[in-house]
Design a protein around this motif. Structure first.
Motif, PDB file in Angstrom:
ATOM      1  N   HIS A 161       0.822  -1.205   0.000  1.00 25.33           N
ATOM      2  CA  HIS A 161       0.000   0.000   0.000  1.00 25.33           C
ATOM      3  C   HIS A 161       0.861   1.263   0.000  1.00 25.33           C
ATOM      4  CE1 HIS A 161      -3.720  -2.236   0.317  1.00 25.33           C
ATOM      5  NE2 HIS A 161      -3.061  -3.051   1.116  1.00 25.33           N
ATOM      6  N   VAL A 162       2.028   1.189   0.605  1.00 24.38           N
ATOM      7  CA  VAL A 162       2.969   2.317   0.537  1.00 24.38           C
ATOM      8  C   VAL A 162       3.416   2.497  -0.908  1.00 24.38           C
ATOM      9  CG1 VAL A 162       5.213   3.211   1.261  1.00 24.38           C
ATOM     10  CG2 VAL A 162       3.742   2.067   2.922  1.00 24.38           C
ATOM     11  N   TRP A 163       3.745   1.399  -1.587  1.00 19.55           N
ATOM     12  CA  TRP A 163       4.123   1.504  -3.000  1.00 19.55           C
ATOM     13  C   TRP A 163       2.975   2.042  -3.838  1.00 19.55           C
ATOM     14  CZ3 TRP A 163       8.644   2.197  -4.629  1.00 19.55           C
ATOM     15  CH2 TRP A 163       9.735   1.559  -4.057  1.00 19.55           C
ATOM     16  N   ASP A 164       1.733   1.710  -3.465  1.00 12.51           N
ATOM     17  CA  ASP A 164       0.579   2.266  -4.171  1.00 12.51           C
ATOM     18  C   ASP A 164       0.529   3.785  -4.012  1.00 12.51           C
ATOM     19  OD1 ASP A 164      -1.981   2.016  -5.637  1.00 12.51           O
ATOM     20  OD2 ASP A 164      -2.828   2.706  -3.732  1.00 12.51           O
ATOM     21  N   LEU A 165       0.796   4.273  -2.800  1.00  8.81           N
ATOM     22  CA  LEU A 165       0.838   5.716  -2.579  1.00  8.81           C
ATOM     23  C   LEU A 165       1.911   6.368  -3.456  1.00  8.81           C
ATOM     24  CD1 LEU A 165       0.600   5.887   1.334  1.00  8.81           C
ATOM     25  CD2 LEU A 165      -1.169   6.563  -0.301  1.00  8.81           C
ATOM     26  N   VAL A 166       3.073   5.750  -3.507  1.00  7.06           N
ATOM     27  CA  VAL A 166       4.172   6.271  -4.335  1.00  7.06           C
ATOM     28  C   VAL A 166       3.748   6.278  -5.799  1.00  7.06           C
ATOM     29  CG1 VAL A 166       6.524   5.848  -5.151  1.00  7.06           C
ATOM     30  CG2 VAL A 166       5.995   5.612  -2.719  1.00  7.06           C
ATOM     31  N   TRP A 177       9.060   8.871  -2.153  1.00  9.89           N
ATOM     32  CA  TRP A 177       9.167   7.981  -0.985  1.00  9.89           C
ATOM     33  C   TRP A 177       9.574   8.769   0.257  1.00  9.89           C
ATOM     34  CZ3 TRP A 177       8.383   2.667  -0.454  1.00  9.89           C
ATOM     35  CH2 TRP A 177       8.841   2.110   0.735  1.00  9.89           C
ATOM     36  N   ASN A 178      10.589   9.621   0.102  1.00  4.79           N
ATOM     37  CA  ASN A 178      11.099  10.397   1.235  1.00  4.79           C
ATOM     38  C   ASN A 178      10.123  11.450   1.722  1.00  4.79           C
ATOM     39  OD1 ASN A 178      13.487   8.944   1.289  1.00  4.79           O
ATOM     40  ND2 ASN A 178      14.552  10.377  -0.048  1.00  4.79           N
ATOM     41  N   SER A 179       9.195  11.859   0.860  1.00  2.80           N
ATOM     42  CA  SER A 179       8.257  12.911   1.252  1.00  2.80           C
ATOM     43  C   SER A 179       6.919  12.379   1.753  1.00  2.80           C
ATOM     44  CB  SER A 179       8.019  13.862   0.071  1.00  2.80           C
ATOM     45  OG  SER A 179       7.269  13.209  -0.943  1.00  2.80           O
ATOM     46  N   LEU A 180       6.745  11.057   1.759  1.00  3.09           N
ATOM     47  CA  LEU A 180       5.485  10.513   2.258  1.00  3.09           C
ATOM     48  C   LEU A 180       5.306  10.898   3.722  1.00  3.09           C
ATOM     49  CD1 LEU A 180       5.406   6.892   0.784  1.00  3.09           C
ATOM     50  CD2 LEU A 180       3.974   8.820   0.123  1.00  3.09           C
ATOM     51  N   PRO A 181       4.153  11.430   4.062  1.00  2.13           N
ATOM     52  CA  PRO A 181       3.919  11.772   5.467  1.00  2.13           C
ATOM     53  C   PRO A 181       3.922  10.526   6.345  1.00  2.13           C
ATOM     54  CG  PRO A 181       2.294  12.825   4.040  1.00  2.13           C
ATOM     55  CD  PRO A 181       3.042  11.832   3.206  1.00  2.13           C
ATOM     56  N   GLN A 182       4.592  10.603   7.455  1.00  2.00           N
ATOM     57  CA  GLN A 182       4.637   9.484   8.390  1.00  2.00           C
ATOM     58  C   GLN A 182       3.233   9.091   8.839  1.00  2.00           C
ATOM     59  OE1 GLN A 182       7.357   7.675   9.108  1.00  2.00           O
ATOM     60  NE2 GLN A 182       6.020   6.285  10.202  1.00  2.00           N
ATOM     61  N   ASP A 212       0.563   8.937   7.028  1.00  4.75           N
ATOM     62  CA  ASP A 212      -0.016   8.016   6.042  1.00  4.75           C
ATOM     63  C   ASP A 212       0.472   6.590   6.287  1.00  4.75           C
ATOM     64  OD1 ASP A 212      -1.235  10.196   4.922  1.00  4.75           O
ATOM     65  OD2 ASP A 212      -0.019  10.217   3.084  1.00  4.75           O
ATOM     66  N   ILE A 213       1.746   6.456   6.564  1.00  2.00           N
ATOM     67  CA  ILE A 213       2.315   5.136   6.825  1.00  2.00           C
ATOM     68  C   ILE A 213       1.766   4.572   8.134  1.00  2.00           C
ATOM     69  CG2 ILE A 213       4.462   3.884   7.259  1.00  2.00           C
ATOM     70  CD1 ILE A 213       5.774   6.012   5.335  1.00  2.00           C
ATOM     71  N   GLN A 214       1.659   5.411   9.145  1.00  2.00           N
ATOM     72  CA  GLN A 214       1.113   4.965  10.428  1.00  2.00           C
ATOM     73  C   GLN A 214      -0.334   4.520  10.267  1.00  2.00           C
ATOM     74  OE1 GLN A 214       2.999   4.669  13.320  1.00  2.00           O
ATOM     75  NE2 GLN A 214       1.217   3.471  13.922  1.00  2.00           N
ATOM     76  N   ASN A 215      -1.103   5.223   9.442  1.00  3.87           N
ATOM     77  CA  ASN A 215      -2.497   4.830   9.198  1.00  3.87           C
ATOM     78  C   ASN A 215      -2.580   3.422   8.610  1.00  3.87           C
ATOM     79  OD1 ASN A 215      -3.595   7.185  10.199  1.00  3.87           O
ATOM     80  ND2 ASN A 215      -3.704   8.173   8.203  1.00  3.87           N
ATOM     81  N   LEU A 216      -1.647   3.098   7.726  1.00  7.02           N
ATOM     82  CA  LEU A 216      -1.629   1.748   7.169  1.00  7.02           C
ATOM     83  C   LEU A 216      -1.390   0.701   8.247  1.00  7.02           C
ATOM     84  CD1 LEU A 216       0.356   2.350   3.871  1.00  7.02           C
ATOM     85  CD2 LEU A 216      -2.053   1.690   4.093  1.00  7.02           C
ATOM     86  N   PHE A 217      -0.437   0.966   9.118  1.00  4.51           N
ATOM     87  CA  PHE A 217      -0.176   0.020  10.205  1.00  4.51           C
ATOM     88  C   PHE A 217      -1.346  -0.048  11.174  1.00  4.51           C
ATOM     89  CE2 PHE A 217       4.184   0.530   8.727  1.00  4.51           C
ATOM     90  CZ  PHE A 217       4.580  -0.796   8.702  1.00  4.51           C
ATOM     91  N   ASP A 218      -1.952   1.102  11.440  1.00  2.39           N
ATOM     92  CA  ASP A 218      -3.103   1.122  12.347  1.00  2.39           C
ATOM     93  C   ASP A 218      -4.300   0.370  11.769  1.00  2.39           C
ATOM     94  OD1 ASP A 218      -1.605   2.615  14.119  1.00  2.39           O
ATOM     95  OD2 ASP A 218      -2.544   4.530  13.590  1.00  2.39           O
ATOM     96  N   SER A 219      -4.357   0.238  10.451  1.00  3.29           N
ATOM     97  CA  SER A 219      -5.480  -0.449   9.811  1.00  3.29           C
ATOM     98  C   SER A 219      -5.335  -1.970   9.840  1.00  3.29           C
ATOM     99  CB  SER A 219      -5.631   0.018   8.358  1.00  3.29           C
ATOM    100  OG  SER A 219      -4.595  -0.500   7.544  1.00  3.29           O
ATOM    101  N   MET A 220      -4.193  -2.478  10.264  1.00  2.00           N
ATOM    102  CA  MET A 220      -3.966  -3.925  10.233  1.00  2.00           C
ATOM    103  C   MET A 220      -4.996  -4.720  11.039  1.00  2.00           C
ATOM    104  SD  MET A 220      -1.787  -4.562   7.976  1.00  2.00           S
ATOM    105  CE  MET A 220      -1.677  -6.314   8.269  1.00  2.00           C
TER     106      MET A 220
END
Length: 80
Positions: free
Chosen positions: A18-23, A48-53, A55-63
């Motif tokens: 999903h991170v790669w999808d955002l990229v 990749w370097n500019s992705l807001p943390q 957004d990534i945390q939301n993905l982990f929180d959705s697990m």
């Protein structure tokens, strides 16, 4: 413990997919074609370097929701 017959590399359960999808979505918004493979890699790295943390945390929180949906679907299709 009940084990589900699920592939080891299931993309819908992998947050990195999903991170790669955002990229990829951000890259697709850039109308300029890359002049070279090197330029494309630089663009991907910058995105990749500019992705807001957050957004990534939301993905982990959705697990937990993803796993619950997978269990309800008996390892079948989920909206994720």
């Amino acid at each position: 413990m009940q084990l589900f017959p699920w592939p080891a590399y299931s993309p819908d359960m992998s947050p990195i997919e999903h991170v790669w999808d955002l990229v990829g979505r951000r890259l697709a918004r850039d109308p300029r074609p890359a002049d070279s493979q090197h330029e494309l890699l630089l663009r991907i790295q910058a995105i990749w370097n500019s992705l807001p943390q957050a957004d990534i945390q939301n993905l982990f929180d959705s697990m937990p929701r993803r796993l619950a949906a997978l269990i309800v679907a008996h390892c079948g299709y989920t909206k994720y």
